[in-house]
Motif scaffolding. Structure first.
Motif, PDB file in Angstrom:
ATOM      1  N   LEU A 455      -0.694  -4.479   5.904  1.00  0.00           N
ATOM      2  CA  LEU A 455      -0.204  -3.627   6.356  1.00  0.00           C
ATOM      3  C   LEU A 455       1.071  -3.854   7.236  1.00  0.00           C
ATOM      4  O   LEU A 455       0.906  -5.042   7.555  1.00  0.00           O
ATOM      5  CB  LEU A 455      -1.336  -3.153   7.148  1.00  0.00           C
ATOM      6  CG  LEU A 455      -2.764  -2.468   6.988  1.00  0.00           C
ATOM      7  CD1 LEU A 455      -3.431  -2.139   8.016  1.00  0.00           C
ATOM      8  CD2 LEU A 455      -2.291  -1.416   5.728  1.00  0.00           C
ATOM      9  N   ASP A 456       2.021  -3.042   7.202  1.00  0.00           N
ATOM     10  CA  ASP A 456       3.030  -3.201   8.135  1.00  0.00           C
ATOM     11  C   ASP A 456       2.664  -3.069   9.585  1.00  0.00           C
ATOM     12  O   ASP A 456       2.020  -2.027   9.769  1.00  0.00           O
ATOM     13  CB  ASP A 456       4.125  -1.985   7.713  1.00  0.00           C
ATOM     14  CG  ASP A 456       5.308  -2.098   8.490  1.00  0.00           C
ATOM     15  OD1 ASP A 456       6.518  -2.164   8.205  1.00  0.00           O
ATOM     16  OD2 ASP A 456       5.324  -2.224   9.940  1.00  0.00           O
ATOM     17  N   ILE A 463       1.432  -2.032   2.323  1.00  0.00           N
ATOM     18  CA  ILE A 463       2.814  -2.502   1.679  1.00  0.00           C
ATOM     19  C   ILE A 463       2.046  -2.717   0.129  1.00  0.00           C
ATOM     20  O   ILE A 463       1.343  -3.630   0.105  1.00  0.00           O
ATOM     21  CB  ILE A 463       3.295  -3.598   2.274  1.00  0.00           C
ATOM     22  CG1 ILE A 463       3.772  -3.246   3.745  1.00  0.00           C
ATOM     23  CG2 ILE A 463       4.666  -4.074   1.536  1.00  0.00           C
ATOM     24  CD1 ILE A 463       4.315  -4.591   4.606  1.00  0.00           C
ATOM     25  N   HIS A 464       2.852  -2.082  -0.712  1.00  0.00           N
ATOM     26  CA  HIS A 464       2.378  -2.254  -2.140  1.00  0.00           C
ATOM     27  C   HIS A 464       3.185  -3.324  -2.905  1.00  0.00           C
ATOM     28  O   HIS A 464       2.478  -4.104  -3.751  1.00  0.00           O
ATOM     29  CB  HIS A 464       2.172  -1.049  -3.154  1.00  0.00           C
ATOM     30  CG  HIS A 464       1.315   0.009  -2.357  1.00  0.00           C
ATOM     31  ND1 HIS A 464      -0.014   0.039  -2.540  1.00  0.00           N
ATOM     32  CD2 HIS A 464       1.740   1.048  -1.545  1.00  0.00           C
ATOM     33  CE1 HIS A 464      -0.446   0.818  -1.800  1.00  0.00           C
ATOM     34  NE2 HIS A 464       0.343   1.693  -1.146  1.00  0.00           N
ATOM     35  N   GLU A 469       4.645  -9.489   3.515  1.00  0.00           N
ATOM     36  CA  GLU A 469       4.303 -10.364   4.415  1.00  0.00           C
ATOM     37  C   GLU A 469       3.733  -9.045   5.489  1.00  0.00           C
ATOM     38  O   GLU A 469       4.451  -8.118   5.918  1.00  0.00           O
ATOM     39  CB  GLU A 469       4.932 -11.167   5.469  1.00  0.00           C
ATOM     40  CG  GLU A 469       4.430 -12.097   6.350  1.00  0.00           C
ATOM     41  CD  GLU A 469       4.936 -13.240   6.908  1.00  0.00           C
ATOM     42  OE1 GLU A 469       5.866 -13.683   6.140  1.00  0.00           O
ATOM     43  OE2 GLU A 469       4.460 -13.817   8.022  1.00  0.00           O
ATOM     44  N   GLY A 470       2.540  -9.248   6.366  1.00  0.00           N
ATOM     45  CA  GLY A 470       2.296  -8.316   7.303  1.00  0.00           C
ATOM     46  C   GLY A 470       0.832  -8.451   7.822  1.00  0.00           C
ATOM     47  O   GLY A 470       0.452  -9.786   7.827  1.00  0.00           O
ATOM     48  N   VAL A 471      -0.025  -7.834   8.331  1.00  0.00           N
ATOM     49  CA  VAL A 471      -1.300  -7.860   8.726  1.00  0.00           C
ATOM     50  C   VAL A 471      -2.390  -7.699   7.642  1.00  0.00           C
ATOM     51  O   VAL A 471      -1.975  -6.615   6.897  1.00  0.00           O
ATOM     52  CB  VAL A 471      -1.722  -7.302  10.019  1.00  0.00           C
ATOM     53  CG1 VAL A 471      -0.582  -7.849  11.135  1.00  0.00           C
ATOM     54  CG2 VAL A 471      -1.580  -5.798   9.925  1.00  0.00           C
ATOM     55  N   LEU A 472      -3.449  -8.409   7.742  1.00  0.00           N
ATOM     56  CA  LEU A 472      -4.454  -8.382   6.828  1.00  0.00           C
ATOM     57  C   LEU A 472      -5.390  -7.159   7.073  1.00  0.00           C
ATOM     58  O   LEU A 472      -6.007  -7.600   8.130  1.00  0.00           O
ATOM     59  CB  LEU A 472      -4.885  -9.649   6.367  1.00  0.00           C
ATOM     60  CG  LEU A 472      -6.036 -10.010   5.366  1.00  0.00           C
ATOM     61  CD1 LEU A 472      -5.620  -9.389   4.098  1.00  0.00           C
ATOM     62  CD2 LEU A 472      -6.308 -11.257   5.228  1.00  0.00           C
ATOM     63  N   ALA A 473      -5.756  -6.153   6.287  1.00  0.00           N
ATOM     64  CA  ALA A 473      -6.849  -5.568   6.598  1.00  0.00           C
ATOM     65  C   ALA A 473      -7.822  -5.061   5.204  1.00  0.00           C
ATOM     66  O   ALA A 473      -7.296  -5.731   4.124  1.00  0.00           O
ATOM     67  CB  ALA A 473      -6.328  -4.078   7.048  1.00  0.00           C
ATOM     68  N   LEU A 474      -8.851  -4.575   5.457  1.00  0.00           N
ATOM     69  CA  LEU A 474      -9.682  -4.331   4.234  1.00  0.00           C
ATOM     70  C   LEU A 474      -9.975  -2.700   4.254  1.00  0.00           C
ATOM     71  O   LEU A 474     -10.129  -1.810   5.124  1.00  0.00           O
ATOM     72  CB  LEU A 474     -11.107  -4.903   4.376  1.00  0.00           C
ATOM     73  CG  LEU A 474     -11.352  -6.357   4.058  1.00  0.00           C
ATOM     74  CD1 LEU A 474     -10.569  -6.634   2.710  1.00  0.00           C
ATOM     75  CD2 LEU A 474     -10.626  -7.245   5.373  1.00  0.00           C
ATOM     76  N   CYS A 510      -0.968 -12.286   6.991  1.00  0.00           N
ATOM     77  CA  CYS A 510      -0.956 -13.002   5.536  1.00  0.00           C
ATOM     78  C   CYS A 510       0.304 -12.674   5.006  1.00  0.00           C
ATOM     79  O   CYS A 510       1.072 -11.754   5.506  1.00  0.00           O
ATOM     80  CB  CYS A 510      -2.027 -12.401   5.055  1.00  0.00           C
ATOM     81  SG  CYS A 510      -2.117 -10.978   4.144  1.00  0.00           S
ATOM     82  N   ARG A 511       0.604 -13.440   4.042  1.00  0.00           N
ATOM     83  CA  ARG A 511       1.592 -13.257   2.995  1.00  0.00           C
ATOM     84  C   ARG A 511       0.889 -12.907   1.654  1.00  0.00           C
ATOM     85  O   ARG A 511      -0.149 -13.580   1.350  1.00  0.00           O
ATOM     86  CB  ARG A 511       2.410 -14.241   2.951  1.00  0.00           C
ATOM     87  CG  ARG A 511       3.328 -14.647   4.058  1.00  0.00           C
ATOM     88  CD  ARG A 511       4.533 -15.630   3.646  1.00  0.00           C
ATOM     89  NE  ARG A 511       4.090 -16.792   3.157  1.00  0.00           N
ATOM     90  CZ  ARG A 511       4.053 -17.945   3.996  1.00  0.00           C
ATOM     91  NH1 ARG A 511       4.009 -17.537   5.279  1.00  0.00           N
ATOM     92  NH2 ARG A 511       3.614 -18.819   3.552  1.00  0.00           N
TER      93      ARG A 511
END
Ligand code: WTA
Length: 657
Positions: A455-456, A463-464, A469-474, A510-511
């Motif tokens: 996610l941004d 972000i597809h 790079e951004g934050v990691l979500a599920l 994460c990236r």
């Protein structure tokens, strides 16, 4: 400056050997097919995987989950009933009663290892279950386990599961205060502890820690004491109970309780970015399905393998991959009481040789520490039994990865770099040994059923495109997911589901590289990771300000060559108190007593003032930069109430290396 342990993207890939691929549960095509099926039809996929357990009443529903803020609810296999201890022990008796379930390797290599068969394990668990019942523990009651890494820790966990009690393990390195907070936090009826915990040739007086904790608990709390060293303990009749004596008398007949899939199995306290540690709740059915499946697939576990996870049962890694996952699969699991460097830096490798370990799972901090001792300690051991290596707990730097790969795995063993959390119950991102060409420092791919998104951080939009790079979500639930925070569902929703609506937010950055592989870059909140132990900076701060000489404190992480991150404290003293080396020592001891040795500050800087905004908010970004010795890029400091404090902090920074 990049933090020292942040993985640097590399083009090198390490494909598994064709031999390994041939024998593996999952190859590349198998991964693609099963992953696709798991996300397109979670009901079908998990409905089939749920059958890996023995159910008393089979489930008819599979998934019922909702990530919507205000009504977050997570249910898996909800109408099924089962017993975790029966799945981890009883069901193996017919086929592998005489197989070793647990190999206990003591701290002192001169003491004999113990091999406990499934049949013996069954007897121990049933006796412990009866002892707990005789102490008044009933279904749904909480039991705190404060034990060393001894087989009795496994008996205690499984005994709780057998009678439907909820265990909450407190790592034996925690202080009496931290123990008391956790006992009171879940209103436990019993603490199970031991006289002493041998570790690295020294002994921690666990029972006397428990005595100190019990002074701050309800006087109905009972204490069941396991004899480990025979060391002297004080005894209060009517409160303290001798496990070893009671076990001689206890019956080894115990009927496993019929538990609902969503009944809590355990609580495990973990640190967050704000406030005191929270009690993560895991339940019965989904957790065990997930721990068992990930253990089998990620470590490519096969019948007869000897599996060793070096974690402590006080952490989630020990729950899922020393006890529940391996035992659900009928594996032989190693429980090691000691430390990697005692008697010397060859210990891990000696134990691998001695017990012919096939899968070895440890933390980057241990790898770095051992790498620093030179190769001889490893090369003099016979490591030919090793087939799979794993790491967990923090990002692994490529140098440590390469050493692990070359010196320990001898280029032959795939490394599974498993990213997950106390909250996730089991692995979420990891390569699979027979399916993926690994990259040093990459957590690679989602496990079956796991839908990671980047996610941004500002917009919260997915972000597809890759690389990114951004934050990691599920995006959706998996069976091992935590269900709530003990006693505080609102905090659960707020912590994990409110920053990015509709997602579970991990707290990690994460990236995703051009191949679509994931690289964890570390926490984006105020959680730090010290030797793979998770710590809230807020907890260390509140311990510091509880000291009479401290007016204010701010704590941040900084890159540490062995620990990954070290604890850097900025401390403002009360008016009239002079800084001194003695005071530094005093504060260090203070924090160790308040929380435990794992929270011991590495660096303490005296701060006449802390950088604050005009509204009084501490600018941690600035403090982090100074602690990282990266003060050239502080960014805009013009919004500070008093910009001059920054110069003083820079001048007197502690990490000038
Ligand atoms: C970090 C441990 C990079 C991460 C199982 C996460 C990792 C936190 C990895 C959870 C990994 C865990 N690579 N970072 N392979 N594994 N982490 O709850 O920051 O003790 O959020 O669970 O450790 O720590 P916890």
């Amino acid at each position: 400056m990049m933090s020292q342990n942040q993985p640097v993207e590399t083009q090198e890939t390490y494909p598994p050997s064709s031999d390994l691929v041939r024998g593996a549960h999952v190859d590349a095509a198998g991964y693609e097919a099963r992953y696709a099926a798991s996300v397109s039809d979670p009901e079908g996929f998990w409905g089939a995987e749920g059958k890996r357990l023995d159910w008393i009443k089979p489930f008819t529903k599979v998934k019922d989950t909702d990530f919507t803020l205000g009504k977050v609810s997570i249910n898996w296999f909800a109408d099924g009933t089962l017993n975790v201890a029966a799945n981890c022990v009883d069901r193996h008796l017919a086929t592998r009663g005489d197989q070793t379930a647990i190999i206990f390797e003591p701290d002192d290599p001169a003491e004999d290892a113990k091999h406990i068969t499934y049949r013996q394990l069954h007897g121990h668990v049933c006796r412990m279950a009866n002892i707990l019942e005789s102490l008044g523990v009933r279904r749904g009651d909480r039991v705190v386990i404060y034990l060393p890494m001894i087989p009795e820790a496994a008996y205690a966990m499984l005994a709780c599961a057998r009678i439907g009690a909820i265990h909450s393990i407190v790592f034996a390195g925690f202080s009496p205060d931290a123990l008391a907070a956790r006992v009171n936090g879940c209103d436990a009826k019993v603490i199970i502890t031991a006289d002493e915990a041998p570790r690295g040739g020294r002994k921690t007086a666990l029972k006397s820690n428990a005595d100190a904790a019990l002074l701050h608990c309800k006087d109905t709390v009972k204490c069941l004491v396991v004899k480990r060293t025979g060391g002297q303990t004080t005894w209060i009749d009517g409160r303290d109970y001798d496990y070893n004596e009671m076990a001689l008398e206890a019956s080894d007949v115990s009927q496993p309780a019929e538990m609902g899939a969503e009944d809590p199995l355990f609580i495990l306290y973990t640190s967050g970015s704000t406030g005191q540690p929270k009690g993560v709740v895991h339940t019965t059915g989904g957790y065990l399905v997930y721990a068992s499946l990930t253990h089998e697939i990620v470590f490519d576990y096969h019948e007869g393998d000897i599996f060793w996870c070096t974690a402590d049962v006080g952490w989630v890694t020990g729950h899922s991959y020393i006890i529940y996952g391996p035992l659900a699969n009928g594996a032989t699991t190693v429980m090691f009481e000691g430390v990697p460097t005692y008697p010397d830096a060859s210990r891990f490798w000696q134990v691998c040789e001695k017990h012919k370990v096939n899968q070895f799972y440890t933390a980057p901090t241990a790898i770095r520490a051992l790498m620093g001792q030179g190769n001889d300690f490893a090369t003099k051991a016979d490591l030919s039994s090793l087939r799979i290596l794993g790491t967990v707990g923090e990002p692994i730097n490529p140098e440590a990865w390469n050493w692990y790969n070359d010196v320990i795995g001898q280029g032959r063993c795939p490394i599974v770099d498993t990213w997950w959390q106390t909250e996730t119950g089991g692995h979420l991102l990891t390569p699979l040994p027979g399916a993926h060409a690994t990259k040093p420092g990459a957590a690679m791919k989602p496990f079956f059923g796991v839908q990671p998104v980047v996610l941004d951080p500002q917009s919260g939009e997915e972000i597809h495109a890759s690389p990114t790079e951004g934050v990691l979500a599920l995006k959706d639930s998996w069976p091992g997911q935590m269900r709530t925070i003990w006693g505080d569902h609102e905090r659960f929703e707020k912590t994990y589901f409110s920053d990015y609506k509709g997602y579970y937010f991990s707290g990690d950055g994460c990236r995703r590289d051009a191949d679509g592989d994931y690289w964890i870059t570390g926490r984006v909140d105020d959680v730090i990771n010290v030797s793979g132990h998770r710590m809230g900076t807020a907890e260390v701060e509140s311990a510091l300000v509880a000291h009479a000489k401290v007016a204010e404190a701010a704590v941040v992480g900084y890159p540490h060559a062995i620990k990954g991150q070290g604890i850097y404290c900025y401390v403002t003293l009360m008016n009239g108190v002079e800084p001194s080396d003695e005071l530094t020592k005093e504060l260090r001891t203070w924090v160790r007593t308040e929380i435990g040795p794992i929270a011991s500050p590495d660096l303490i800087q005296w701060a006449p003032g802390l950088p604050k905004t005009r509204s009084g908010k501490i600018m941690r970004r600035i403090l982090r930069k100074i602690a990282e010795n990266d003060y050239g890029s502080l960014g805009d400091t013009s919004t500070l109430a008093d910009p001059s404090v920054v110069n003083d902090l820079i001048e007197n920074r502690m990490n000038k290396a």
